[in-house]
Design a protein around this motif. Structure first.
Motif, PDB file in Angstrom:
ATOM      1  N   HIS A  50       0.810  -1.222   0.000  1.00 13.20           N
ATOM      2  CA  HIS A  50       0.000   0.000   0.000  1.00 13.20           C
ATOM      3  C   HIS A  50       0.842   1.271   0.000  1.00 13.20           C
ATOM      4  O   HIS A  50       0.293   2.355  -0.193  1.00 13.20           O
ATOM      5  CB  HIS A  50      -0.940   0.011   1.198  1.00 13.20           C
ATOM      6  N   ALA A  54       2.445   1.144  -4.309  1.00 14.25           N
ATOM      7  CA  ALA A  54       1.192   1.757  -4.729  1.00 14.25           C
ATOM      8  C   ALA A  54       1.158   3.265  -4.572  1.00 14.25           C
ATOM      9  O   ALA A  54       0.169   3.888  -4.951  1.00 14.25           O
ATOM     10  CB  ALA A  54       0.019   1.142  -3.942  1.00 14.25           C
ATOM     11  N   THR A 212      -2.913   8.759  -1.423  1.00 16.86           N
ATOM     12  CA  THR A 212      -3.497   7.763  -2.316  1.00 16.86           C
ATOM     13  C   THR A 212      -4.946   8.095  -2.621  1.00 16.86           C
ATOM     14  O   THR A 212      -5.408   7.974  -3.762  1.00 16.86           O
ATOM     15  CB  THR A 212      -3.394   6.366  -1.675  1.00 16.86           C
TER      16      THR A 212
END
Length: 437
Positions: A50, A54, A212
């Protein structure tokens, strides 16, 4: 050792606290129990998946740290009266230069700091003579306690580091490694645990989640036609079936970035109202840029170095500001990391007596400006040495005093001036010209 081995086995239960942000579950690390300080597989994997894999800003920051950290080499440094001397090498450095077949010092350092950034701890062992092996950090358990009473917790006054248990999920018995067999790289100590480090990502996990989410918000903005949200209302006489058919038609004709900016045609009884804000009204660049800057601060990498938007604005790109940012990264982030790495690897290497394992940064291109400053300092020191030697001090003592910045090391020859004549030795006889009477 058998009782210690059994004592160090990882418990089967996982009672550690977890928390969820925006659908992503993150696992913290439990407190030491029965002399075991262990990370969680889920915590490590969550940061890998994560954050590192990402999230663009996190990857960029870790990449800058990794590339620069891997540029250093290792040498031995002489120690004289507690002061560092010159660098030198011996064949004992071979395991660091070729840690595994085909491996280099750069490979070792790249992987090591990657583990330390993600988990807070990097482990390497010399269990195989002449070779080094990196240990995956979430498979390592730090074993603490007393050799007389292994059950003592790590907080007990008699507790000490007993070793490391490496337990890959293969179903086989774990390997127990003594402290002198493991180089433990933990640059940021965890204040809750005596022997373990903490990832710099830990305090900014929510910043990562927020960045994100902002990126996903931007993507959704373009996927939905690069236009603000639209509410379509209908007259009360329009039936539900007609509303559904109209919505299906509108989504197929106007949904997605490929259909952006098409003219919207509405049938009788339909009224479109624009709601929400576009990216400019949200000041999206400033919102996301502020989060990137906070990530950069936690990583110890100035925004201008990694290329974040806030670091590329205004006066940040001036030569003086960039130079100060480069110096901050080198002096306050990288050199402490290299020092910690050298100290962590020293137990695995045969360090000569009167020396210490140290890093050599003289060939790093990023630090060339530092080499220029070092040359200027050496120029000042050489002039000081010349003046002191001309004043009659012993050359060897002059060099030692200047290097140590301790003038009490100076020893005088008893001779003065550039002729180095003895005091009271008379003056030189005048020369006579035989042709003059």
């Amino acid at each position: 050792m058998t009782s210690l081995w059994q004592h160090a086995r990882r418990p089967a239960t996982r009672d550690d606290e977890s928390w969820s942000v925006d659908g992503n579950v993150y696992y913290g690390t439990g407190r030491p129990v029965d002399g075991k300080e262990r990370p969680l597989t889920y915590d490590f994997e969550a940061k890998v998946r994560h954050a590192y894999k990402a999230n663009g800003p996190v990857f960029a920051l870790m990449m800058v740290r990794q590339l620069l950290f891997s540029e250093a080499r290792f040498q031995f440094r002489q120690m004289r009266n507690g002061r560092p001397g010159e660098l030198f090498g011996t064949p004992a450095l071979a395991p660091l230069e070729t840690p595994w077949p085909g491996g280099t010092t750069g490979n070792l350092l790249s992987r090591w700091i990657q583990n330390a950034d993600l988990e807070g701890n990097g482990y390497v062992t010399n269990r195989n003579p002449g070779r080094l092996k990196l240990l995956r950090p979430d498979w390592v358990t730090i074993v603490t306690g007393s050799r007389e009473e292994p059950g003592l917790p790590s907080e007990a006054i008699d507790s000490e580091l007993l070793g490391f248990m490496y337990d890959p999920p293969t179903g086989s018995e774990p390997w127990f490694l003594l402290p002198e067999q493991v180089g433990h790289f933990a640059p940021y100590p965890d204040p809750e645990f005596q022997f373990r480090g903490m990832s710099w990502l830990t305090p900014v996990v929510r910043e990562i989640v927020g960045d994100t989410a902002a990126t996903r918000h931007k993507l959704k903005f373009f996927e939905n036609g690069a236009t603000p949200q639209v509410i379509v209302s209908f007259d009360a006489s329009v039936t539900a079936d007609k509303v559904k058919k109209f919505a299906t038609l509108m989504n197929s004709e106007h949904g997605g970035v490929d259909r952006a900016y098409k003219t919207l045609y509405l049938g009788g009884g339909a009224d479109a109202t624009v709601v929400g804000k576009d990216l400019q009204q949200l000041d999206f660049k400033a919102t996301q840029g502020a989060g990137e800057t906070r990530l950069a601060a936690a990583a110890g990498v100035p925004s201008v170095i990694v290329g974040f938007s806030e670091g590329l604005a205004g006066s940040s790109l001036n030569a003086g500001n960039y130079a100060s940012s480069r110096r901050r990264l080198a002096d306050a982030t990288m050199r402490p990391l290299w020092r910690e790495a050298a100290g962590s690897l020293a137990p695995l290497i045969d360090v000569p007596a009167g020396a210490e394992l140290w890093y050599d940064d003289r060939d790093i291109a990023f630090l060339r400006e530092d080499r220029k400053d070092a040359a200027e300092i050496q120029g000042l020191q050489s002039r000081t040495i010349r003046q002191l030697v001309d004043a009659g001090y012993e050359p060897a003592s002059v060099v030692a005093a200047v290097e140590a910045e301790d003038y009490s090391l100076l020893r005088h020859t008893g001779l003065y001036s550039v002729q180095l004549q003895k005091p009271g030795g008379g003056t030189a006889a005048p020369t006579t010209n035989p042709e003059v009477t």
